[in-house]
Design a protein around this motif. Structure first.
Motif, short mmCIF file in Angstrom:
data_model
loop_
_atom_site.label_atom_id
_atom_site.label_comp_id
_atom_site.label_asym_id
_atom_site.label_seq_id
_atom_site.Cartn_x
_atom_site.Cartn_y
_atom_site.Cartn_z
N GLY A 9 0.67 -1.57 -0.43
CA GLY A 9 -0.32 -0.17 0.28
C GLY A 9 0.44 1.50 0.45
O GLY A 9 2.15 1.85 1.02
N GLU A 10 0.23 2.30 -0.87
CA GLU A 10 1.36 3.27 -1.19
C GLU A 10 0.31 4.61 -1.42
O GLU A 10 -0.92 4.63 -0.80
CB GLU A 10 1.98 3.37 -1.99
N PRO A 11 0.66 5.18 0.03
CA PRO A 11 -0.20 7.03 -0.37
C PRO A 11 -0.12 7.41 -1.79
O PRO A 11 0.76 7.19 -1.81
CB PRO A 11 -0.10 8.10 1.10
N LEU A 12 -1.38 8.26 -1.95
CA LEU A 12 -1.79 8.50 -3.45
C LEU A 12 -1.65 10.28 -3.53
O LEU A 12 -1.89 11.47 -3.99
CB LEU A 12 -3.63 8.55 -3.74
N THR A 13 -1.01 11.03 -1.86
CA THR A 13 -0.92 12.10 -1.88
C THR A 13 0.63 11.88 -1.31
O THR A 13 0.73 11.32 -0.22
CB THR A 13 -1.57 12.76 -0.90
N ASP A 20 -6.09 13.14 7.08
CA ASP A 20 -5.40 13.83 5.82
C ASP A 20 -4.85 13.20 5.23
O ASP A 20 -3.78 13.62 3.88
CB ASP A 20 -5.48 15.97 5.77
N CYS A 21 -5.32 11.85 4.56
CA CYS A 21 -4.74 11.29 4.01
C CYS A 21 -5.69 10.76 2.45
O CYS A 21 -5.48 9.32 1.54
CB CYS A 21 -4.20 10.28 4.35
N ALA A 22 -6.34 11.67 2.55
CA ALA A 22 -6.94 11.42 0.94
C ALA A 22 -7.10 12.19 -0.22
O ALA A 22 -6.36 13.58 0.05
CB ALA A 22 -8.98 11.76 0.87
N ILE A 23 -7.19 11.64 -1.51
CA ILE A 23 -6.32 12.43 -2.88
C ILE A 23 -7.87 13.08 -3.74
O ILE A 23 -8.64 12.71 -3.21
CB ILE A 23 -6.16 11.34 -3.81
#
Length: 260
Positions: A9-13, A20-23
């Motif tokens: 899994g990798e963050p998209l931002t 606050d970890c949503a694209i």
């Protein structure tokens, strides 16, 4: 535990932080990065959301405020309020509904091709409030594989599928095998172990999510479930992405399946 398929899994931002970890798909740079990473058939974009505050969360918070310790392994309601029969499939509180409604603007910017939701009432309510703009536009599926920990805690026991379906006719419940909550009842007066839960999550991701035709999926589920998923099932380097979800929080990540 080493399993046949590694899930990364990798963050998209690049500025993933707590809460606050949503694209934001209005961000051209983030969208371009997502498109580059999605080129593999073994890679999917997943938007995870934890449900908003439920009544079981509220009662546990009230116990803590009174300095009353909670023994979540005890079947005694005097030590563990979540085993009381009144906690069967608890709904969102008024605050929980507000939390989920406040996420609607963010969720409207996302582009899921499928919404998967836990069959627990608090998650169904959360999904309908936060992903309201996607109702009727993409398939909605309820699945037991993204439920919270099974056994003992009545707050994690669902109602019958027949009863739930009457309230949510637009959601597909056909992947749920039993009308009654057979999975929860199999554990009796014990809680599902961490290993059992991680195996259930692994099976859900590799046998169901991986083989869905959609490339971008929203999954609305639970806090302990998500913490186990990100720390015991997936390989995630980003510390903030692995942290405990806040109520109603949404996090987007790139999920890649790699055969060992």
């Amino acid at each position: 535990v080493e399993r046949p398929v590694r899930i990364v899994g990798e963050p998209l931002t690049d500025d993933c932080g707590l809460g606050d970890c949503a694209i934001d798909q209005g961000d051209d740079d983030a969208t371009t990065s997502k498109e580059k990473r999605s080129s593999s058939s073994n890679t999917k974009t997943i938007h995870f959301q934890r449900h908003g505050q439920g009544y079981h969360n509220l009662i546990c918070d009230m116990w803590r405020e009174l300095d009353r310790p909670i023994d979540f392994d005890s079947p005694d309601p005097n030590l563990n309020p979540v085993v009381r029969p009144e906690f069967l499939d608890p709904p969102l509180t008024a605050l929980g509904m507000q939390q989920c409604t406040s996420q609607r603007r963010l969720c409207a910017t996302l582009s899921p091709q499928l919404v998967i939701v836990s069959p627990m009432l608090r998650c169904l309510q959360t999904a309908k409030l936060s992903f309201r703009d996607h109702v009727g536009k993409v398939p909605w599926v309820a699945h037991e594989g993204c439920r919270e920990e099974l056994g003992l805690l009545v707050g994690n026991k669902r109602r019958s599928v027949g009863e739930i379906r009457e309230d949510y006719p637009e959601i597909d419940f056909s992947d749920i095998k039993h009308d009654g909550d057979v999975l929860w009842e199999e554990y009796g007066e014990r809680r599902e172990t961490l290993l059992e839960k991680s195996e259930r999550i692994y099976e859900f991701l590799t046998e169901y999510v991986r083989h869905r035709p959609e490339d971008e999926i929203s999954i609305v589920c639970h806090s302990a479930y998500l913490f186990t998923l990100l720390n015991a099932v997936m390989d995630v380097d980003d510390e903030e992405l692995r942290s405990w979800f806040l109520t109603s929080e949404v996090r987007s990540l790139q999920m890649t399946f790699i055969e060992r």
